[in-house]
Design a protein around this motif. Structure first.
Motif, PDB file in Angstrom:
ATOM      1  N   VAL A 195       0.826  -1.193   0.000  1.00 38.04           N
ATOM      2  CA  VAL A 195       0.000   0.000   0.000  1.00 38.04           C
ATOM      3  C   VAL A 195       0.867   1.251   0.000  1.00 38.04           C
ATOM      4  CG1 VAL A 195      -1.827  -1.186   1.283  1.00 38.04           C
ATOM      5  CG2 VAL A 195      -0.113   0.150   2.528  1.00 38.04           C
ATOM      6  N   THR A 196       0.203   2.389  -0.210  1.00 39.74           N
ATOM      7  CA  THR A 196       0.789   3.703   0.024  1.00 39.74           C
ATOM      8  C   THR A 196      -0.059   4.396   1.076  1.00 39.74           C
ATOM      9  OG1 THR A 196       1.620   3.882  -2.248  1.00 39.74           O
ATOM     10  CG2 THR A 196       1.367   5.933  -0.999  1.00 39.74           C
ATOM     11  N   LEU A 197       0.584   4.861   2.136  1.00 38.04           N
ATOM     12  CA  LEU A 197      -0.153   5.508   3.215  1.00 38.04           C
ATOM     13  C   LEU A 197      -0.392   6.965   2.859  1.00 38.04           C
ATOM     14  CD1 LEU A 197       1.731   3.958   6.259  1.00 38.04           C
ATOM     15  CD2 LEU A 197      -0.394   3.189   5.182  1.00 38.04           C
ATOM     16  N   ASN A 198      -1.644   7.390   2.992  1.00 41.06           N
ATOM     17  CA  ASN A 198      -2.045   8.737   2.602  1.00 41.06           C
ATOM     18  C   ASN A 198      -2.286   9.571   3.858  1.00 41.06           C
ATOM     19  OD1 ASN A 198      -2.932  10.955   1.170  1.00 41.06           O
ATOM     20  ND2 ASN A 198      -4.994  10.145   0.841  1.00 41.06           N
ATOM     21  N   GLY A 199      -1.390  10.520   4.138  1.00 41.39           N
ATOM     22  CA  GLY A 199      -1.545  11.362   5.308  1.00 41.39           C
ATOM     23  C   GLY A 199      -1.122  10.660   6.582  1.00 41.39           C
TER      24      GLY A 199
ATOM     25  N   THR B 109       3.952  -3.968   3.221  1.00 38.36           N
ATOM     26  CA  THR B 109       4.960  -3.100   2.632  1.00 38.36           C
ATOM     27  C   THR B 109       4.276  -1.796   2.265  1.00 38.36           C
ATOM     28  OG1 THR B 109       6.166  -4.999   1.749  1.00 38.36           O
ATOM     29  CG2 THR B 109       6.664  -2.829   0.808  1.00 38.36           C
ATOM     30  N   ALA B 110       4.758  -0.695   2.824  1.00 33.42           N
ATOM     31  CA  ALA B 110       4.066   0.587   2.662  1.00 33.42           C
ATOM     32  C   ALA B 110       5.030   1.676   2.210  1.00 33.42           C
ATOM     33  CB  ALA B 110       3.398   0.996   3.970  1.00 33.42           C
ATOM     34  N   ARG B 111       4.502   2.581   1.422  1.00 35.75           N
ATOM     35  CA  ARG B 111       5.203   3.804   1.052  1.00 35.75           C
ATOM     36  C   ARG B 111       4.534   4.958   1.776  1.00 35.75           C
ATOM     37  NH1 ARG B 111       4.705   0.162  -2.538  1.00 35.75           N
ATOM     38  NH2 ARG B 111       6.443  -0.504  -3.867  1.00 35.75           N
TER      39      ARG B 111
ATOM     40  N   ALA C 282      10.721   5.829   6.952  1.00 33.83           N
ATOM     41  CA  ALA C 282      11.216   4.512   6.574  1.00 33.83           C
ATOM     42  C   ALA C 282      11.640   3.733   7.812  1.00 33.83           C
ATOM     43  CB  ALA C 282      12.372   4.638   5.595  1.00 33.83           C
ATOM     44  N   GLY C 283      11.373   2.431   7.771  1.00 33.86           N
ATOM     45  CA  GLY C 283      11.761   1.584   8.890  1.00 33.86           C
ATOM     46  C   GLY C 283      10.944   0.316   8.918  1.00 33.86           C
ATOM     47  N   GLU C 284      11.284  -0.558   9.855  1.00 36.18           N
ATOM     48  CA  GLU C 284      10.563  -1.825  10.012  1.00 36.18           C
ATOM     49  C   GLU C 284      10.005  -1.895  11.424  1.00 36.18           C
ATOM     50  OE1 GLU C 284      11.502  -6.607   9.862  1.00 36.18           O
ATOM     51  OE2 GLU C 284      12.617  -5.240   8.537  1.00 36.18           O
ATOM     52  N   TYR C 285       8.722  -2.279  11.514  1.00 32.52           N
ATOM     53  CA  TYR C 285       8.045  -2.225  12.800  1.00 32.52           C
ATOM     54  C   TYR C 285       7.306  -3.543  13.041  1.00 32.52           C
ATOM     55  CZ  TYR C 285       8.698   2.710  11.663  1.00 32.52           C
ATOM     56  OH  TYR C 285       9.232   3.911  11.274  1.00 32.52           O
TER      57      TYR C 285
ATOM     58  N   SER D 117      -0.300  -7.558  16.687  1.00 29.87           N
ATOM     59  CA  SER D 117      -0.691  -8.970  16.540  1.00 29.87           C
ATOM     60  C   SER D 117       0.449  -9.854  16.066  1.00 29.87           C
ATOM     61  CB  SER D 117      -1.871  -9.079  15.574  1.00 29.87           C
ATOM     62  OG  SER D 117      -3.018  -8.457  16.110  1.00 29.87           O
ATOM     63  N   GLY D 118       1.649  -9.282  15.851  1.00 29.59           N
ATOM     64  CA  GLY D 118       2.812 -10.091  15.500  1.00 29.59           C
ATOM     65  C   GLY D 118       3.285  -9.943  14.071  1.00 29.59           C
ATOM     66  N   GLY D 119       2.499  -9.305  13.214  1.00 30.71           N
ATOM     67  CA  GLY D 119       2.934  -9.075  11.844  1.00 30.71           C
ATOM     68  C   GLY D 119       3.927  -7.937  11.749  1.00 30.71           C
ATOM     69  N   ARG D 120       4.389  -7.656  10.517  1.00 37.37           N
ATOM     70  CA  ARG D 120       5.412  -6.624  10.321  1.00 37.37           C
ATOM     71  C   ARG D 120       4.894  -5.532   9.394  1.00 37.37           C
ATOM     72  NH1 ARG D 120      10.738  -8.542   7.941  1.00 37.37           N
ATOM     73  NH2 ARG D 120       9.336  -9.576   6.468  1.00 37.37           N
ATOM     74  N   LEU D 121       5.347  -4.326   9.646  1.00 43.93           N
ATOM     75  CA  LEU D 121       5.125  -3.185   8.763  1.00 43.93           C
ATOM     76  C   LEU D 121       6.486  -2.701   8.295  1.00 43.93           C
ATOM     77  CD1 LEU D 121       3.507  -0.872   7.442  1.00 43.93           C
ATOM     78  CD2 LEU D 121       3.680   0.344   9.636  1.00 43.93           C
ATOM     79  N   ILE D 122       6.720  -2.736   7.003  1.00 47.51           N
ATOM     80  CA  ILE D 122       7.965  -2.239   6.431  1.00 47.51           C
ATOM     81  C   ILE D 122       7.641  -0.997   5.621  1.00 47.51           C
ATOM     82  CG2 ILE D 122       9.912  -2.718   4.905  1.00 47.51           C
ATOM     83  CD1 ILE D 122       9.531  -5.681   5.521  1.00 47.51           C
ATOM     84  N   VAL D 123       8.138   0.133   6.041  1.00 47.33           N
ATOM     85  CA  VAL D 123       7.906   1.388   5.341  1.00 47.33           C
ATOM     86  C   VAL D 123       9.145   1.692   4.513  1.00 47.33           C
ATOM     87  CG1 VAL D 123       7.389   3.840   5.569  1.00 47.33           C
ATOM     88  CG2 VAL D 123       6.444   2.213   7.219  1.00 47.33           C
ATOM     89  N   ILE D 124       8.927   1.905   3.214  1.00 44.14           N
ATOM     90  CA  ILE D 124      10.025   2.196   2.297  1.00 44.14           C
ATOM     91  C   ILE D 124       9.801   3.550   1.649  1.00 44.14           C
ATOM     92  CG2 ILE D 124      10.442  -0.249   1.834  1.00 44.14           C
ATOM     93  CD1 ILE D 124       8.924   0.017  -0.770  1.00 44.14           C
ATOM     94  N   LEU D 125      10.885   4.134   1.176  1.00 42.77           N
ATOM     95  CA  LEU D 125      10.794   5.429   0.509  1.00 42.77           C
ATOM     96  C   LEU D 125      10.368   5.247  -0.931  1.00 42.77           C
ATOM     97  CD1 LEU D 125      13.990   7.139   1.947  1.00 42.77           C
ATOM     98  CD2 LEU D 125      11.611   7.428   2.667  1.00 42.77           C
TER      99      LEU D 125
END
Length: 433
Positions: free
Chosen positions: A392-396, A412-414, A418-421, A425-433
């Protein structure tokens, strides 16, 4: 096999400009210039329709009718319908039973700046057998079209009702049944067509949709009960459908959205936007709830219970119709999805590379994947839990705790820092530029 539109057509009761012009001996009952009551008509003549009202001075009512007609029709609606209104007329049906058998024999129709109102009635159509060799059928567009385009994913040769050419139709507390193709249809809008059904039962038994909003047509179903072999509604191009507080059981989608045509109309087609609203009620479907084929759309879900056996709320895809327009790199409006007051376990899949999709959650909870780089925004009262890997792309700004993912799932989010969280619930959020 296309219809011969040159053959003469007759109506058993024809009202022109406020006066009875024709009354066939086959029709019994009480008839005046403004009212037909307790009429009966049973005929197998392919050239004979039921009640036909036309002209600006015509405001006609039919009460307690029983009309049963069979035989092959010549076109869509008009005089060969069980009851039809055209040319600025007004026709009201009350407690009528209309049963049609044969190809292209509508139970009711409205066209030519007219108004049709149907109360407490039963409308039924039985088409000809349609499991035929495709080589034997000539598919034509327009009044003589004897079968639906294959890309609508339905079969048949009969529409129980159709509204065309700047007309309006209203149905109240009635039952509309088709064995295939369509229950409540629209076509050839002119400037604008409107169809509304209130507290009705809408049924297709072997194949077909509940209602269809052709380009320039707008359909609203309030508190209706739909049991359809395929989809509750089809929406084409610049048009709209509202399903409000309905109950629906659909053999494929709740709504199929597509665009019609191409060629010299390309620029206009690329700007068309369909409007789809599903508010309140309960809906079950075997396929995706809403599928968008190469089209721009505004889609609203508001406090509706959606159960998709495919587990998909919205899916966009490239149209399989070769006549559908291709943006060819042109930026277009895209697909905009809004969830209000929803709690749903379904995914959103964006598979159309020619346009952008946005998803907005307002006071809603969504559990499911979101894929295809969808632009996602959430308000303070919303939460998205990814149940499968998502892109996805996060808006705002995203409210704290608004995004989660199940164990083993990666988002995986734009957008954002940037970072990994690790999510709650145990899943991951990876924010990329």
């Amino acid at each position: 096999r296309s219809s011969d539109l040159s053959k003469p057509e007759f109506a058993a009761l024809e009202v022109r400009n406020g006066r009875v012009a024709v009354r066939d001996a086959a029709l019994s009952g009480e008839v005046t210039d403004t009212l037909a009551k307790n009429i009966r008509l049973n005929s197998g003549r392919g050239d004979l329709g039921g009640v036909y009202v036309s002209g600006q001075g015509s405001d006609y009512t039919v009460e307690h009718a029983n009309i049963r007609l069979s035989g092959e029709g010549q076109g869509l609606g008009g005089k060969l319908s069980g009851a039809a209104v055209e040319d600025h007329g007004v026709l009201t049906l009350k407690d009528c039973r209309i049963d049609m058998t044969g190809r292209l024999r509508c139970a009711t129709s409205a066209g030519g700046n007219s108004v049709l109102k149907v109360y407490d009635s039963l409308l039924v159509s039985h088409g000809d057998p349609w499991n035929v060799d495709e080589k034997e059928v000539t598919w034509v567009i327009g009044p003589g079209m004897s079968k639906p385009p294959v890309f609508l994913e339905i079969e048949g040769n009969m529409r129980t009702h159709c509204t065309v050419m700047d007309s309006e139709s209203y149905f109240y507390n009635s039952t509309v049944i088709a064995d295939s193709w369509a229950a409540l249809s629209t076509d050839a809008a002119g400037d604008r067509v409107y169809l509304e059904a209130n507290d009705c039962k809408v049924i297709t038994t072997r194949s077909g949709y509940g209602t269809y909003a052709d380009t320039g047509c707008y359909c609203t179903l309030n508190r209706c009960d739909l049991d359809v072999a395929n989809m509750a509604a089809i929406v084409a191009g610049e048009s709209g459908v509202v399903l409000r507080d309905c109950t629906a059981k659909c053999g494929s989608y709740i709504v199929l959205n597509h665009v019609v045509g191409g060629g010299p109309m390309l620029d206009a087609l690329l700007t068309q936007v369909s409007s789809i609203e599903i508010s309140g009620g309960s809906y079950r479907c075997d396929s995706e709830a809403v599928i968008v084929k190469s089209n721009n759309a505004d889609i609203l879900f508001d406090a509706a219970e959606i159960r998709s056996r495919a587990g998909v709320l919205v899916r966009s895809k490239i149209n399989d119709d070769p006549c559908a327009p291709d943006p060819g790199g042109t930026e277009v409006y895209g697909v905009h999805v809004t969830l209000k007051n929803m709690d749903t376990e379904n995914s959103i899949l964006h598979e159309d590379p020619n346009r952008r999709m946005t998803v907005r959650l307002e006071n809603s909870r969504l559990t499911g994947a979101i894929t295809g780089g969808v632009l996602v925004s959430l308000d303070e009262g919303s939460r998205w839990t990814a149940a499968a890997d998502s892109d996805v792309t996060l808006n705002g700004d995203v409210p704290a705790g608004a995004i989660d993912a199940l164990p083993g799932v990666t988002i995986t989010a734009r957008g954002g820092e940037a970072g990994e969280y690790t999510l709650p619930s145990g899943g991951r959020l990876i924010v990329i530029l």
